[in-house]
Structures are given as C-alpha cells and as structure tokens.
Motif scaffolding. Structure first.
Motif, PDB file in Angstrom:
ATOM      1  N   LEU A 141       2.360  20.940 -43.325  1.00 33.12           N
ATOM      2  CA  LEU A 141       2.514  20.144 -42.100  1.00 33.12           C
ATOM      3  C   LEU A 141       2.294  21.020 -40.866  1.00 33.12           C
ATOM      4  O   LEU A 141       1.633  20.607 -39.916  1.00 33.12           O
ATOM      5  N   ALA A 142       2.857  22.226 -40.907  1.00 41.24           N
ATOM      6  CA  ALA A 142       2.703  23.136 -39.765  1.00 41.24           C
ATOM      7  C   ALA A 142       1.220  23.431 -39.518  1.00 41.24           C
ATOM      8  O   ALA A 142       0.749  23.412 -38.383  1.00 41.24           O
TER       9      ALA A 142
ATOM     10  N   LEU B  20       6.183  11.215 -35.794  1.00 37.88           N
ATOM     11  CA  LEU B  20       5.414  12.438 -35.509  1.00 37.88           C
ATOM     12  C   LEU B  20       6.349  13.561 -35.048  1.00 37.88           C
ATOM     13  O   LEU B  20       6.174  14.727 -35.418  1.00 37.88           O
ATOM     14  N   GLU B  21       7.350  13.182 -34.267  1.00 43.26           N
ATOM     15  CA  GLU B  21       8.350  14.155 -33.824  1.00 43.26           C
ATOM     16  C   GLU B  21       9.124  14.717 -35.031  1.00 43.26           C
ATOM     17  O   GLU B  21       9.381  15.924 -35.122  1.00 43.26           O
ATOM     18  N   ALA B  22       9.477  13.837 -35.967  1.00 43.03           N
ATOM     19  CA  ALA B  22      10.173  14.282 -37.187  1.00 43.03           C
ATOM     20  C   ALA B  22       9.280  15.237 -37.985  1.00 43.03           C
ATOM     21  O   ALA B  22       9.754  16.245 -38.521  1.00 43.03           O
ATOM     22  N   LYS B  82      -1.580   8.341 -37.538  1.00 42.70           N
ATOM     23  CA  LYS B  82      -0.797   7.673 -38.588  1.00 42.70           C
ATOM     24  C   LYS B  82       0.700   7.661 -38.306  1.00 42.70           C
ATOM     25  O   LYS B  82       1.432   6.817 -38.817  1.00 42.70           O
ATOM     26  N   LEU B  83       1.174   8.668 -37.562  1.00 45.66           N
ATOM     27  CA  LEU B  83       2.623   8.810 -37.377  1.00 45.66           C
ATOM     28  C   LEU B  83       3.083   8.491 -35.954  1.00 45.66           C
ATOM     29  O   LEU B  83       4.244   8.142 -35.737  1.00 45.66           O
ATOM     30  N   VAL B  88      10.890   6.883 -37.923  1.00 43.05           N
ATOM     31  CA  VAL B  88      11.245   7.497 -39.200  1.00 43.05           C
ATOM     32  C   VAL B  88      11.535   6.428 -40.256  1.00 43.05           C
ATOM     33  O   VAL B  88      11.140   6.558 -41.417  1.00 43.05           O
ATOM     34  N   ARG B  89      12.177   5.327 -39.870  1.00 44.52           N
ATOM     35  CA  ARG B  89      12.508   4.288 -40.850  1.00 44.52           C
ATOM     36  C   ARG B  89      11.252   3.724 -41.522  1.00 44.52           C
ATOM     37  O   ARG B  89      11.306   3.246 -42.647  1.00 44.52           O
ATOM     38  N   ASP B  90      10.098   3.815 -40.830  1.00 38.74           N
ATOM     39  CA  ASP B  90       8.854   3.270 -41.381  1.00 38.74           C
ATOM     40  C   ASP B  90       8.206   4.195 -42.413  1.00 38.74           C
ATOM     41  O   ASP B  90       7.306   3.769 -43.142  1.00 38.74           O
TER      42      ASP B  90
END
Lengths: 147, 147
Positions: A141-142, B20-22, B82-83, B88-90
C-alpha cells in the motif's frame, strides 16, 4: 517499480532455527509472522507471532486467563524454558499457511494482484528458486500510494 | 508491567473514516490491519491491509495477474479513484473479525493468555468502555522476552 524494490529484509529462519531465536527475531523486527524456509531456502510455512505466544502460556492459563496470577516465574524465564531447546519445526502450527510466491521482477501491480487473489497479507518474493524476502500488504500500500 | 504500558498508538479509524485516509494510515504505520471503531469508540471490526489491496486491484487482474500490464493508470490513481469516495464501512470484509478485548490494567501474562486462547494476532485494550489502543503479538513477545 518491481517486487525486489520493496521487499522487507529479515533474518533467514529455517525449520532448524532455535525457536527462542525465532521469537527474538519476531519481537525485534515487530513482525506479525515470519516466513520459515526449508534447508534448501524454499518457503515452507509461516510462523505467526501469536503461535509463539501460545507456546509460552500454559494451557490452563489459556483456558482461564484469571489464573495468570499463579505463575510465579517471569515470561522471559518461561519463554527460555519453553522455547530454548526447541527448533522452529517443533512450534509451527498444525495447519501450515502457504505464502503465495511472486517473482523478483514482477511489477507492483502484479504483486498486488497475487495478494488480492489469495487474500494473503504476505507474499514471498523468489529469485532463482530461493526466497529473497517478503512483501507485506502495508508495504505494498505504501508503494502504491506514493505516486 | 500492564497492558496499557505496551499498547501501540495509532490514529482512530471509525466506520465513517474516508477509506483512502484509512489506507494511508495502514501504509504509513506499516500496520497489517487496523481496528475500526463504531461512533461510540467501541471496536467494531478489523480492516486488514490485504483487504484494501483487494479494493484497488480490478477483479479481472486478480483472476489473471498477467493482465496487470493492461492497466494504463498508476496504482495511486486507481487507489484515489476506488477509495477516495468510500467510507471504511464500505470496504470492510464481508466476514468481520472480532478483536478480543483486554483491560488496560491486565498484566502482560493475562494479555498473552487472551491472545493465546483466541489465537489472535491483535488484542484491543479497553479503558472505561473505550478503545485505548492495541497490542500485537510481536509487541507482546518483545515485552515478554525483555526480562
């Protein structure tokens, strides 16, 4: 960018490595698990850190964690006692986890595809039939998010 | 030494956090997975890094990794695409993984017993009903082998 550019380096652990030494490697490198190779350098299994924890904690305390207080020796003494005279092959889980392989010259996207397909948190990167290192999902991911 | 002395600190990720943040949090902290809380701060599920990788790689490439070459956008563009507009729940796995809880004032041996019993690589450390942090198996091994 290719697989070999983002591998995690870690000490070689084989089925013959001392189990206490393997535990120290897991602890020092903060690894969730380590790829164990056979004597020829091929990946053989994963030794999860949680499996090593199982070996240190007596089963009656696992069944009832409130009994932890009756242990009158330190965890380090228990670890040395339970692992010091064993080899990695003696502490592997009963059901071995396969590590999907990638080639050193695979692209990041190819590695991601293999990881996604096998739902594996870890990919073994091979070069000329030997384990070069591993790529974890977070490392991937990084690399993927960098550009 | 108690559970709260060896917890891993990490940013709070809830089911409402942007996916994306996660993913960036997983990447930056090199986490194999992250504990996701509900809006009240209680652990709800684990989001494994490998699950996020699945969301970035199109399914036809997962089925045949040799097709990775036909992707003409970068992984970062795909990830953003995509993100970026998901929560996050998705992106949570269909089958949620429970995180066994320990209390902040449990001893290391009690935490080890819980980890061993549930064969879990991760323990959620709770204080007054809220998630304080997590303890990984390798962190526990590091604490256990220190003395």
């Amino acid at each position: 960018m290719h697989a070999e550019d983002i591998i995690e380096e870690f000490p070689v652990v084989t089925v013959e490595t001392n189990a206490l030494e393997a535990a120290r490697t897991l602890a020092e490198h903060r690894l969730p698990g380590i790829v164990v190779t056979d004597s020829s350098g091929k990946p053989y299994a994963i030794l999860p850190a949680s499996q090593v924890v199982r070996f240190i904690v007596p089963s009656y305390v696992q069944d009832d964690p409130s009994l932890a207080g009756v242990l009158n020796e330190s965890m380090a003494d228990r670890a040395a006692d339970k692992l010091g005279d064993k080899k990695v092959r003696d502490v592997l889980p009963e059901h071995l986890t396969d590590v999907p392989p990638a080639n050193a010259d695979d692209t990041i996207i190819e590695v991601a595809a293999i990881m996604a397909r096998f739902r594996s948190p870890l990919i073994a990167v091979m070069k000329e039939g030997k384990l070069l290192g591993v790529i974890t999902a977070s490392r991937l991911l990084a690399a993927a998010l960098r550009h």
